[in-house]
Structures are given as C-alpha cells and as structure tokens.
Scaffold this active site. Structure first.
Site, PDB file in Angstrom:
ATOM      1  N   LEU A  34       0.830  -1.210   0.000  1.00 23.43           N
ATOM      2  CA  LEU A  34       0.000   0.000   0.000  1.00 23.43           C
ATOM      3  C   LEU A  34       0.861   1.255   0.000  1.00 23.43           C
ATOM      4  CD1 LEU A  34      -2.912  -1.120   2.366  1.00 23.43           C
ATOM      5  CD2 LEU A  34      -2.855  -1.140  -0.139  1.00 23.43           C
ATOM      6  N   THR A 133       7.871  -5.364 -18.362  1.00 24.48           N
ATOM      7  CA  THR A 133       7.492  -4.274 -19.262  1.00 24.48           C
ATOM      8  C   THR A 133       8.289  -4.284 -20.566  1.00 24.48           C
ATOM      9  OG1 THR A 133       7.589  -1.861 -19.468  1.00 24.48           O
ATOM     10  CG2 THR A 133       9.146  -2.831 -17.951  1.00 24.48           C
ATOM     11  N   ASP A 134       7.729  -3.658 -21.592  1.00 23.28           N
ATOM     12  CA  ASP A 134       8.459  -3.512 -22.861  1.00 23.28           C
ATOM     13  C   ASP A 134       9.594  -2.505 -22.743  1.00 23.28           C
ATOM     14  OD1 ASP A 134       6.969  -1.149 -22.731  1.00 23.28           O
ATOM     15  OD2 ASP A 134       5.930  -1.446 -24.624  1.00 23.28           O
ATOM     16  N   GLU A 135       9.578  -1.683 -21.668  1.00 21.22           N
ATOM     17  CA  GLU A 135      10.606  -0.637 -21.550  1.00 21.22           C
ATOM     18  C   GLU A 135      11.997  -1.211 -21.366  1.00 21.22           C
ATOM     19  OE1 GLU A 135       9.815   2.781 -19.219  1.00 21.22           O
ATOM     20  OE2 GLU A 135       7.689   2.797 -19.690  1.00 21.22           O
ATOM     21  N   TYR A 159      13.674   3.387 -13.821  1.00 21.54           N
ATOM     22  CA  TYR A 159      12.577   2.407 -13.721  1.00 21.54           C
ATOM     23  C   TYR A 159      12.855   1.187 -14.595  1.00 21.54           C
ATOM     24  CZ  TYR A 159       8.226   0.142 -15.112  1.00 21.54           C
ATOM     25  OH  TYR A 159       7.284  -0.807 -15.425  1.00 21.54           O
ATOM     26  N   SER A 162      15.645  -0.990 -13.445  1.00 21.88           N
ATOM     27  CA  SER A 162      15.316  -1.821 -12.267  1.00 21.88           C
ATOM     28  C   SER A 162      14.428  -2.997 -12.674  1.00 21.88           C
ATOM     29  CB  SER A 162      14.665  -0.975 -11.162  1.00 21.88           C
ATOM     30  OG  SER A 162      13.369  -0.547 -11.558  1.00 21.88           O
ATOM     31  N   LYS A 163      13.538  -2.786 -13.644  1.00 25.61           N
ATOM     32  CA  LYS A 163      12.699  -3.900 -14.115  1.00 25.61           C
ATOM     33  C   LYS A 163      13.570  -4.910 -14.887  1.00 25.61           C
ATOM     34  CE  LYS A 163       8.806  -4.462 -13.906  1.00 25.61           C
ATOM     35  NZ  LYS A 163       7.956  -5.138 -12.885  1.00 25.61           N
ATOM     36  N   ASN A 189      -0.417  -0.154 -20.451  1.00 26.35           N
ATOM     37  CA  ASN A 189      -1.806  -0.507 -20.135  1.00 26.35           C
ATOM     38  C   ASN A 189      -2.634   0.756 -19.907  1.00 26.35           C
ATOM     39  OD1 ASN A 189      -2.014  -3.622 -18.368  1.00 26.35           O
ATOM     40  ND2 ASN A 189      -0.367  -3.017 -19.717  1.00 26.35           N
ATOM     41  N   TYR A 216       4.527  16.297 -22.942  1.00 28.50           N
ATOM     42  CA  TYR A 216       5.989  16.392 -22.840  1.00 28.50           C
ATOM     43  C   TYR A 216       6.586  16.566 -24.242  1.00 28.50           C
ATOM     44  CZ  TYR A 216       5.568  14.142 -18.152  1.00 28.50           C
ATOM     45  OH  TYR A 216       5.259  13.809 -16.860  1.00 28.50           O
ATOM     46  N   GLY A 293      15.742  11.881 -20.975  1.00 25.18           N
ATOM     47  CA  GLY A 293      15.978  10.524 -21.504  1.00 25.18           C
ATOM     48  C   GLY A 293      14.743   9.867 -22.085  1.00 25.18           C
TER      49      GLY A 293
HETATM   50  P1  NAD Z   1       0.997   0.422  -9.786  1.00 25.32           P
HETATM   51  O1  NAD Z   1       2.061   1.394  -9.438  1.00 25.32           O
HETATM   52  O2  NAD Z   1      -0.363   0.917 -10.118  1.00 25.32           O
HETATM   53  O3  NAD Z   1       0.812  -0.638  -8.597  1.00 25.32           O
HETATM   54  C1  NAD Z   1       1.889  -1.211  -7.929  1.00 25.32           C
HETATM   55  C2  NAD Z   1       1.351  -1.898  -6.675  1.00 25.32           C
HETATM   56  O4  NAD Z   1       2.449  -2.542  -6.014  1.00 25.32           O
HETATM   57  C3  NAD Z   1       0.722  -0.937  -5.670  1.00 25.32           C
HETATM   58  O5  NAD Z   1      -0.473  -1.471  -5.159  1.00 25.32           O
HETATM   59  C4  NAD Z   1       1.783  -0.839  -4.576  1.00 25.32           C
HETATM   60  O6  NAD Z   1       1.227  -0.567  -3.300  1.00 25.32           O
HETATM   61  C5  NAD Z   1       2.405  -2.211  -4.633  1.00 25.32           C
HETATM   62  N1  NAD Z   1       3.784  -2.255  -4.131  1.00 25.32           N
HETATM   63  C6  NAD Z   1       4.781  -1.376  -4.401  1.00 25.32           C
HETATM   64  N2  NAD Z   1       5.903  -1.757  -3.743  1.00 25.32           N
HETATM   65  C7  NAD Z   1       5.600  -2.900  -3.071  1.00 25.32           C
HETATM   66  C8  NAD Z   1       6.351  -3.766  -2.237  1.00 25.32           C
HETATM   67  N3  NAD Z   1       7.628  -3.525  -1.947  1.00 25.32           N
HETATM   68  N4  NAD Z   1       5.736  -4.853  -1.709  1.00 25.32           N
HETATM   69  C9  NAD Z   1       4.418  -5.092  -1.986  1.00 25.32           C
HETATM   70  N5  NAD Z   1       3.663  -4.290  -2.758  1.00 25.32           N
HETATM   71  C10 NAD Z   1       4.260  -3.211  -3.309  1.00 25.32           C
HETATM   72  O7  NAD Z   1       1.603  -0.444 -10.973  1.00 25.32           O
HETATM   73  P2  NAD Z   1       0.865  -1.095 -12.230  1.00 25.32           P
HETATM   74  O8  NAD Z   1       0.758  -0.081 -13.294  1.00 25.32           O
HETATM   75  O9  NAD Z   1      -0.336  -1.807 -11.755  1.00 25.32           O
HETATM   76  O10 NAD Z   1       1.980  -2.147 -12.683  1.00 25.32           O
HETATM   77  C11 NAD Z   1       1.988  -3.468 -12.174  1.00 25.32           C
HETATM   78  C12 NAD Z   1       3.183  -4.204 -12.749  1.00 25.32           C
HETATM   79  O11 NAD Z   1       3.099  -4.208 -14.166  1.00 25.32           O
HETATM   80  C13 NAD Z   1       4.527  -3.558 -12.408  1.00 25.32           C
HETATM   81  O12 NAD Z   1       5.464  -4.586 -12.187  1.00 25.32           O
HETATM   82  C14 NAD Z   1       4.889  -2.773 -13.659  1.00 25.32           C
HETATM   83  O13 NAD Z   1       6.294  -2.663 -13.804  1.00 25.32           O
HETATM   84  C15 NAD Z   1       4.289  -3.668 -14.727  1.00 25.32           C
HETATM   85  N6  NAD Z   1       3.884  -2.982 -15.972  1.00 25.32           N
HETATM   86  C16 NAD Z   1       3.005  -1.932 -15.937  1.00 25.32           C
HETATM   87  C17 NAD Z   1       2.578  -1.345 -17.127  1.00 25.32           C
HETATM   88  C18 NAD Z   1       1.605  -0.203 -17.167  1.00 25.32           C
HETATM   89  O14 NAD Z   1       1.327   0.324 -18.256  1.00 25.32           O
HETATM   90  N7  NAD Z   1       1.015   0.203 -16.056  1.00 25.32           N
HETATM   91  C19 NAD Z   1       3.077  -1.822 -18.351  1.00 25.32           C
HETATM   92  C20 NAD Z   1       4.017  -2.859 -18.334  1.00 25.32           C
HETATM   93  C21 NAD Z   1       4.387  -3.452 -17.142  1.00 25.32           C
HETATM   94  O1  DAU Z   2       5.547   0.673 -21.652  1.00 24.01           O
HETATM   95  C1  DAU Z   2       5.126   0.154 -20.431  1.00 24.01           C
HETATM   96  C2  DAU Z   2       5.255   1.203 -19.351  1.00 24.01           C
HETATM   97  O2  DAU Z   2       4.216   2.135 -19.566  1.00 24.01           O
HETATM   98  C3  DAU Z   2       5.176   0.624 -17.944  1.00 24.01           C
HETATM   99  O3  DAU Z   2       6.260  -0.249 -17.738  1.00 24.01           O
HETATM  100  C4  DAU Z   2       5.188   1.734 -16.902  1.00 24.01           C
HETATM  101  O4  DAU Z   2       4.989   1.188 -15.609  1.00 24.01           O
HETATM  102  C5  DAU Z   2       4.043   2.681 -17.215  1.00 24.01           C
HETATM  103  O5  DAU Z   2       4.064   3.769 -16.314  1.00 24.01           O
HETATM  104  C6  DAU Z   2       4.139   3.198 -18.648  1.00 24.01           C
HETATM  105  O6  DAU Z   2       5.291   4.066 -18.814  1.00 24.01           O
HETATM  106  P1  DAU Z   2       5.226   5.389 -19.705  1.00 24.01           P
HETATM  107  O7  DAU Z   2       6.301   6.293 -19.264  1.00 24.01           O
HETATM  108  O8  DAU Z   2       5.152   5.064 -21.136  1.00 24.01           O
HETATM  109  O9  DAU Z   2       3.734   5.909 -19.243  1.00 24.01           O
HETATM  110  P2  DAU Z   2       3.201   7.376 -18.866  1.00 24.01           P
HETATM  111  O10 DAU Z   2       1.722   7.263 -18.766  1.00 24.01           O
HETATM  112  O11 DAU Z   2       3.957   7.963 -17.731  1.00 24.01           O
HETATM  113  O12 DAU Z   2       3.558   8.205 -20.165  1.00 24.01           O
HETATM  114  C7  DAU Z   2       3.050   7.829 -21.438  1.00 24.01           C
HETATM  115  C8  DAU Z   2       3.635   8.799 -22.464  1.00 24.01           C
HETATM  116  O13 DAU Z   2       3.050  10.084 -22.261  1.00 24.01           O
HETATM  117  C9  DAU Z   2       5.135   9.000 -22.335  1.00 24.01           C
HETATM  118  O14 DAU Z   2       5.686   9.190 -23.631  1.00 24.01           O
HETATM  119  C10 DAU Z   2       5.255  10.279 -21.522  1.00 24.01           C
HETATM  120  C11 DAU Z   2       4.022  11.081 -21.950  1.00 24.01           C
HETATM  121  N1  DAU Z   2       3.454  11.978 -20.936  1.00 24.01           N
HETATM  122  C12 DAU Z   2       3.191  11.462 -19.699  1.00 24.01           C
HETATM  123  C13 DAU Z   2       2.645  12.253 -18.717  1.00 24.01           C
HETATM  124  C14 DAU Z   2       2.380  11.710 -17.328  1.00 24.01           C
HETATM  125  C15 DAU Z   2       3.149  13.296 -21.280  1.00 24.01           C
HETATM  126  O15 DAU Z   2       3.369  13.744 -22.410  1.00 24.01           O
HETATM  127  N2  DAU Z   2       2.584  14.069 -20.306  1.00 24.01           N
HETATM  128  C16 DAU Z   2       2.342  13.626 -19.035  1.00 24.01           C
HETATM  129  O16 DAU Z   2       1.868  14.418 -18.176  1.00 24.01           O
END
Ligand code: NAD
Ligand code: DAU
Length: 357
Positions: A34, A133-135, A159, A162-163, A189, A216, A293
């Site tokens: 949390l 993640t694809d990153e 980020y 670390s992934k 997502n 951005y 970056g």
């Molecule tokens: P999120 O940030 O919404 O949720 C992360 C959750 O993990 C939170 O509920 C947080 O409380 C919990 N958490 C954080 N540190 C913790 C710890 N040390 N122990 C236990 N719980 C912990 O993230 P998300 O967007 O739901 O992403 C979930 C996973 O999917 C992540 O591993 C992320 O790298 C990966 N991912 C996300 C996306 C995306 O677009 N959101 C895309 C590709 C991969």
């Molecule tokens: O590709 C998968 C990744 O997608 C996940 O691994 C990450 O956890 C998830 O956060 C996401 O990363 P991004 O950096 O791509 O997502 P974000 O929503 O932060 O940004 C999407 C794009 O939009 C990116 O090119 C940055 C841009 N952006 C983002 C924000 C928050 C803006 O232009 N303005 C903004 O305010």
C-alpha cells in the site's frame, strides 16, 4: 490459492477482480505494501468475498512471504508489485532499486525455499509469473520492427533498468535453481482504476477539472496501448499454458503518438460531456518540458503469445479508450477519493498497525 503481489495497484487490482469474477476460481492472497499507488477502494466489491485474503506487507519481507506461501498452500505466484512510474524513478530512483530489484530478489528467495520443500507433484505444477514491461528493450526508431522476445535489453530509465534487473534475476533463478518461472513483458496498459499520474487518466481528469493537459516535448513519442483486461487475460493464459522459463510479449498492435491519444480523449469527452462554453477540451492542451531521456517509441510484437498459446486481445484502442473515458465519468467516487487523498486516510485508519496475515 494463488499469491498475487501488488494486487491493490492498477493492473494487479484489475487482475484480482477479473480472477475472482470467475465463481469457480481459486482464492487469492493479495500481498501489497500500500504505497501511494495501492488503493484498497479498488477492491471494495470483494469485501465480503472470503476467497480474497488481503495481507499488508512488503515483497522484500522474506519471513512474511514464506509464511504466507506455507499458510495458504500457494500453488502459483503472480508478481505485479513494483514501483511503476518513470517520472518518479527520475526524481528518486532509490525506491525502484529497493522494491523492483531487492524486493524481487527476496521474493524469489522465499518462493525458492517454499518450492524446494514441496512434494514432487506440487513442485512440478508450481508457477512463478513475473510481470514486466516492454521498456526493458529500450527505444525504437520509426522504421524498426516491434520488440520481439529476442530483442536485447537496453533499458534507459532508472525504472526500466530496475525492471530489467528483476527480469534477469527471475531468469537466473530458473536457469540455476530450476524454479518454474514465466515472464511477461507488456506494453502500456490503460483502463479502469488507473492512478492519475499516468498519461491517460491524468488527461481525462485534468480535462474534466478544466486544468492544462501537459504534453511532454513535441508529443510525437509513440506508445503501444493495451487495454488492462486484455493484459489480465494474457496473464491467465500464460499462467495456465506458458512454457517454463519462457518470456512472452503482450501487446495489441495499437501504436499511437501521445498527441493523438490526447486528441482522441478530448473528442470523446467533447461528445459525452460537452463543455458549457462550447469549446473543445483540446484547447486545454499545453506543451511542457520533455522527460529527461524520454524513450521515443515502444511497440510490441505479440505474435509468439498468439501463435503458441492462442491469445488475442478483445479490444481495439478505439473501443478500449471509449470504455475507459466512460468508466472515469461513471466512477467519480473512486476518482474523488484518489484526487482528495481520502483513500490514503482510510488505509491509514485501517492499517496504522500493520497486521500481516
Ligand atoms: P501500480 O504502481 O499501479 O501498482 C503497484 C502496486 O504494487 C501498488 O499497489 C503498490 O502498493 C504495490 N507495491 C509497491 N511496492 C511494493 C512492495 N515492496 N511490496 C508489496 N507491494 C508493493 O503499478 P501497475 O501499473 O499496476 O503495474 C503493475 C506491474 O506491471 C509492475 O510490475 C509494472 O512494472 C508492470 N507494468 C506496468 C505497465 C503499465 O502500463 N502500467 C506496463 C508494463 C508493465
Ligand atoms: O511501456 C510500459 C510502461 O508504460 C510501464 O512499464 C510503466 O509502468 C508505465 O508507467 C508506462 O510508462 P510510460 O512512461 O510510457 O507511461 P506514462 O503514462 O507515464 O507516459 C506515457 C507517455 O506520455 C510518455 O511518452 C510520456 C508522456 N506523458 C506522460 C505524462 C504523465 C506526457 O506527455 N505528459 C504527461 O503528463
């Protein structure tokens, strides 16, 4: 039961809701620290479902993880827990190393200790699915083919580095110890319960609040959008039929420049919730300083998952984004709780003395 980590976050929360939406599904132990991103109000509909057991704690806590695995006779772990926001990783990478690298290491060690002691048949059927993640693959040029599972790792942000490190640990625990692991690498997502620090929910909520929609740089960075429920169905499929030690890319062929995504959201809002002054929400678009970056383009080739496991996404970007905007309009209780921070007050009240179950 299965153990889901990070199940109070965006994707983990959707996964738990989808999983338990099946009346014959096994129960879920949901381990979540949390952090600011964890939101138990997402899981409110499960409050009287005895198949959902919430455990407040950290994946870095070896003893806690081991006790949960033993107590609930866990047969599979799905690891979502992570620090997930790129911009936060740039401001403060420490938490990302702690959770994504050290946390994954401790989780793997606890799982290995538990798994090693299982009877042979349970050992064979046990699974550890790591959500990545694809990153990790870095950034693509406009003409490059989409990322496949064989692309080299070239992470560019704290980020993604670390992934990438966590993916390598998972791979090594399979290669060295035989731990039955699966890894998924998915694209961006979007969908319900998405924390409004990320582009899509931020734009929807800022638009409705009459605030600037921050773009951005030039807004021409490309992301490949995956509806969160499609991601959940892919994870279920990989868990059920994925080949041990393999990685699977998850995506749905929806590459879009950020500016197009923002314009699409504005035009959906213009039709569903027109502004009183008759102007478009697009007039709130504001260009701001670029992310340091900033990766230019991501794209996922999900052919392997489709060919080997028969998975296909159900949503196009057009259907998914419409559902998402509508969800935010229909669920203002959830969004108000997030925006006001009151979801944290409740967590504080409920968990001020952490009760690890
Ligand atoms: P999120 O940030 O919404 O949720 C992360 C959750 O993990 C939170 O509920 C947080 O409380 C919990 N958490 C954080 N540190 C913790 C710890 N040390 N122990 C236990 N719980 C912990 O993230 P998300 O967007 O739901 O992403 C979930 C996973 O999917 C992540 O591993 C992320 O790298 C990966 N991912 C996300 C996306 C995306 O677009 N959101 C895309 C590709 C991969
Ligand atoms: O590709 C998968 C990744 O997608 C996940 O691994 C990450 O956890 C998830 O956060 C996401 O990363 P991004 O950096 O791509 O997502 P974000 O929503 O932060 O940004 C999407 C794009 O939009 C990116 O090119 C940055 C841009 N952006 C983002 C924000 C928050 C803006 O232009 N303005 C903004 O305010």
């Amino acid at each position: 039961m299965i153990l889901v980590t990070g199940g109070a976050g965006f994707i983990g929360g959707n996964f738990v809701l989808d999983w338990l939406g099946n009346p014959s599904a096994e129960g879920v132990v949901n381990l979540d620290k949390l952090t600011y991103a964890g939101n138990l109000t997402t899981l409110q509909s499960l409050s009287s479902d005895t198949r959902h057991v919430f455990a407040h704690g950290d994946i870095s806590n070896y003893e806690l993880v081991l006790s949960l695995l033993k107590k609930h006779s866990i047969r599979a772990v799905v690891n979502f827990a992570a620090e997930s926001h790129v911009d936060r990783s740039i401001h403060g990478p420490g938490d990302f190393i702690q959770t994504n690298v050290v946390g994954t290491f401790n989780l793997l060690e606890a799982v290995r200790a538990y798994w090693s002691d299982l009877p042979e048949s349970e050992k064979k059927s046990f699974r550890f699915l790591h959500v990545s993640t694809d990153e990790v693959y870095g950034s693509l040029s406009p003409a490059d083919p989409a990322f496949s599972e064989t692309n080299p790792y070239e992470p560019n942000s704290p980020y993604s580095a670390s992934k990438a490190a966590s993916d390598h640990l998972v791979r090594a625990w399979h290669h060295t110890y035989g731990l039955p692991v699966l890894t998924t690498n998915c694209s961006n997502n979007y969908g319900p319960y998405h924390f409004p620090e990320k582009l899509i929910p931020l734009v929807i909520l800022n638009a409705l609040a009459g605030k600037p929609l921050p773009i951005y740089g030039d807004g021409q960075q490309i992301r490949d959008w995956l509806y969160v429920k499609d991601h959940c169905s892919a994870i279920r499929r990989v868990l059920e039929a994925g080949k041990l030690g393999e990685t699977y890319n998850v995506g749905s062929w929806n590459e879009k420049p950020n500016l197009d995504v923002v314009h699409t959201i504005c035009s959906i809002l213009d039709s569903l919730r027109p502004k009183a002054d008759g102007t478009s929400y697009a007039s709130q678009i504001t260009y701001v300083k670029d992310r340091p970056g900033h990766d230019r383009r991501y794209a996922i080739d999900a052919t392997k998952l489709e060919r080997e496991l028969g998975w296909k996404p159900a949503e196009t970007f057009e259907t998914g984004i419409r559902k998402t905007v509508q969800w935010y309009l229909d669920n203002q209780g959830w969004t108000n709780g997030v925006l006001s921070g009151s979801y944290r007050d409740w967590v504080q009240k409920q968990y001020s003395n952490p009760t690890d179950q």
